[in-house]
Design an enzyme around this catalytic site. Structure first.
Site, PDB file in Angstrom:
ATOM      1  N   GLY A   1      30.841 -67.650 -24.328  1.00 38.90           N
ATOM      2  CA  GLY A   1      30.215 -68.151 -25.547  1.00 38.90           C
ATOM      3  C   GLY A   1      30.688 -67.441 -26.791  1.00 38.90           C
TER       4      GLY A   1
ATOM      5  N   LEU B   1      29.052 -65.321 -29.012  1.00 32.83           N
ATOM      6  CA  LEU B   1      28.745 -63.894 -29.073  1.00 32.83           C
ATOM      7  C   LEU B   1      29.419 -63.145 -27.940  1.00 32.83           C
ATOM      8  CD1 LEU B   1      27.287 -61.490 -30.268  1.00 32.83           C
ATOM      9  CD2 LEU B   1      25.219 -62.177 -29.007  1.00 32.83           C
TER      10      LEU B   1
ATOM     11  N   ASP C   1      25.547 -68.488 -11.018  1.00 30.55           N
ATOM     12  CA  ASP C   1      24.595 -69.488 -11.497  1.00 30.55           C
ATOM     13  C   ASP C   1      23.348 -68.775 -12.008  1.00 30.55           C
ATOM     14  OD1 ASP C   1      22.833 -71.532 -11.946  1.00 30.55           O
ATOM     15  OD2 ASP C   1      22.925 -72.361  -9.916  1.00 30.55           O
TER      16      ASP C   1
ATOM     17  N   ALA D   1      22.662 -67.529 -22.521  1.00 36.55           N
ATOM     18  CA  ALA D   1      21.438 -68.230 -22.892  1.00 36.55           C
ATOM     19  C   ALA D   1      21.639 -69.732 -22.785  1.00 36.55           C
ATOM     20  CB  ALA D   1      21.006 -67.868 -24.313  1.00 36.55           C
ATOM     21  N   TYR D   2      20.545 -70.428 -22.588  1.00 34.56           N
ATOM     22  CA  TYR D   2      20.492 -71.879 -22.725  1.00 34.56           C
ATOM     23  C   TYR D   2      20.204 -72.124 -24.202  1.00 34.56           C
ATOM     24  CZ  TYR D   2      18.948 -76.727 -21.722  1.00 34.56           C
ATOM     25  OH  TYR D   2      18.805 -78.089 -21.682  1.00 34.56           O
ATOM     26  N   THR D   3      21.225 -72.527 -24.965  1.00 31.28           N
ATOM     27  CA  THR D   3      21.103 -72.590 -26.419  1.00 31.28           C
ATOM     28  C   THR D   3      21.005 -74.004 -26.972  1.00 31.28           C
ATOM     29  OG1 THR D   3      23.515 -72.485 -26.629  1.00 31.28           O
ATOM     30  CG2 THR D   3      22.305 -70.399 -26.756  1.00 31.28           C
TER      31      THR D   3
ATOM     32  N   TYR E   1      12.731 -73.956 -26.522  1.00 26.74           N
ATOM     33  CA  TYR E   1      13.722 -72.888 -26.596  1.00 26.74           C
ATOM     34  C   TYR E   1      13.052 -71.565 -26.952  1.00 26.74           C
ATOM     35  CZ  TYR E   1      17.542 -70.069 -28.488  1.00 26.74           C
ATOM     36  OH  TYR E   1      18.417 -69.048 -28.773  1.00 26.74           O
TER      37      TYR E   1
ATOM     38  N   LYS F   1      12.778 -68.198 -24.568  1.00 28.86           N
ATOM     39  CA  LYS F   1      13.367 -66.924 -25.011  1.00 28.86           C
ATOM     40  C   LYS F   1      12.301 -65.833 -25.077  1.00 28.86           C
ATOM     41  CE  LYS F   1      17.011 -66.054 -26.206  1.00 28.86           C
ATOM     42  NZ  LYS F   1      18.129 -65.450 -25.429  1.00 28.86           N
TER      43      LYS F   1
END
Length: 300
Positions: free
Chosen positions: A20, A22, A47, A79-81, A143, A147
């Site tokens: 990603g 970052l 996973d 992360a799931y963004t 989200y 988080k």
């Protein structure tokens, strides 16, 4: 394994989310550290929705760090963004954003250090002052809820960990607001951008350097790290146009009500830097300077 940063064998780094924005800048920030060993964990390597996969990978990596007699440090940028998608897929987002950080923290407790990256979305966004780490959390989106669950899981594990909240991250690579505005500048005569959401644009390159410094510090608990200052998405877009040599007046203001999204966005995402500097960490540069530097690099 000794968690003191002065351990003679150097540091063994694991960067999750290495594919990603970052994660890529974290790998670059660590590339020139003599004596250290850096591993990037990408989606294909483990996973993050599978506890056994995550725990097994970390245990193997910890064993490798022990063989090298190095201090193990994980920088968790995975992360799931997909903020809007999370509204209808909260279960997956929760496993990636909430459960996986806890699995990491539990495996590292007593064995290594964890720096976990979180978000301004854990707050309600209705404040009028910069958020401090201890301010009440009240996420308004799936989200944000997932988080926040990740933060809680990391701290509950009781290990050597620090949670770093940030906001409005962009990079010279990947999909992000700054790159989108540069593309639209070449495609449209005018662009409408919301002017009622406030925050701090944060260059992932600056954030990556700060996260490495935080990892090597004794800081624990929760910190906030963004570039310095604040603006709106409209203000950011105008500066991107200006930095690209275009007329910033081509950016027109609009409201969140006119630009509806499935997930609500915080109207106020300004994070206070006080906790960061109190931990002895250097402030990140002014947001305007970093946006200009990023745009100059992208256009070159």
């Amino acid at each position: 394994m000794d968690s003191d940063p002065t351990t003679g064998g150097g540091t063994s780094w694991l960067v999750t989310g290495a594919g990603g924005q970052l994660g890529g800048d974290l790998l670059r920030a660590l590339a020139d550290r003599p004596g250290d060993h850096v591993t990037g964990l990408r989606r294909a390597d483990a996973d993050l929705t599978d506890s056994d996969a995550v725990r097994g990978y970390v245990r193997g990596w910890l064993a490798d760090a022990a063989r090298r007699d190095q201090r193990p440090v994980v920088l968790n940028a995975a992360a799931y963004t997909a903020v809007d998608d999370a509204e209808t897929d909260e279960a997956t987002a929760l496993r990636v954003n909430g459960h996986a950080p806890g699995w990491l923290a539990e495996e590292l407790a007593g064995a290594g250090r964890l720096v976990h990256v979180s978000t301004d979305y854990v707050f309600s966004g209705d404040a009028s002052h910069p958020y401090e780490p201890g301010d009440p959390t009240a996420p308004r989106s799936a989200y944000g809820r997932t988080k926040l669950a990740g933060e809680q899981a990391v701290l509950a594990a009781g290990g050597d960990a620090v949670v770093v909240r940030t906001a409005w991250v962009y990079a010279t690579h990947g999909s992000n607001f700054v790159r989108t505005m540069l593309r639209l500048e070449g495609e449209r005569e005018t662009v409408s951008v919301v002017d009622d959401q406030h925050g701090t644009p944060t260059w992932s390159r600056d954030l990556a350097a700060g996260l490495v410094a935080a990892a090597l510090s004794p800081a624990r608990g929760t910190l906030h790290a963004t570039n310095t200052g604040a603006t709106t998405w409209f203000g950011l877009a105008r500066l991107v146009f200006e930095a690209a040599g275009a007329d910033p007046a081509r950016v027109q203001p609009t409201t969140s009500a006119e630009f509806r999204r499935p997930a609500p966005r915080p109207a106020w995402s300004v994070l206070s830097p006080a906790s960061w500097t109190a931990a002895g960490l250097a402030p990140l540069p002014a947001w305007e300077d970093s946006v200009r530097a990023c745009v100059t690099e992208l256009r070159s």
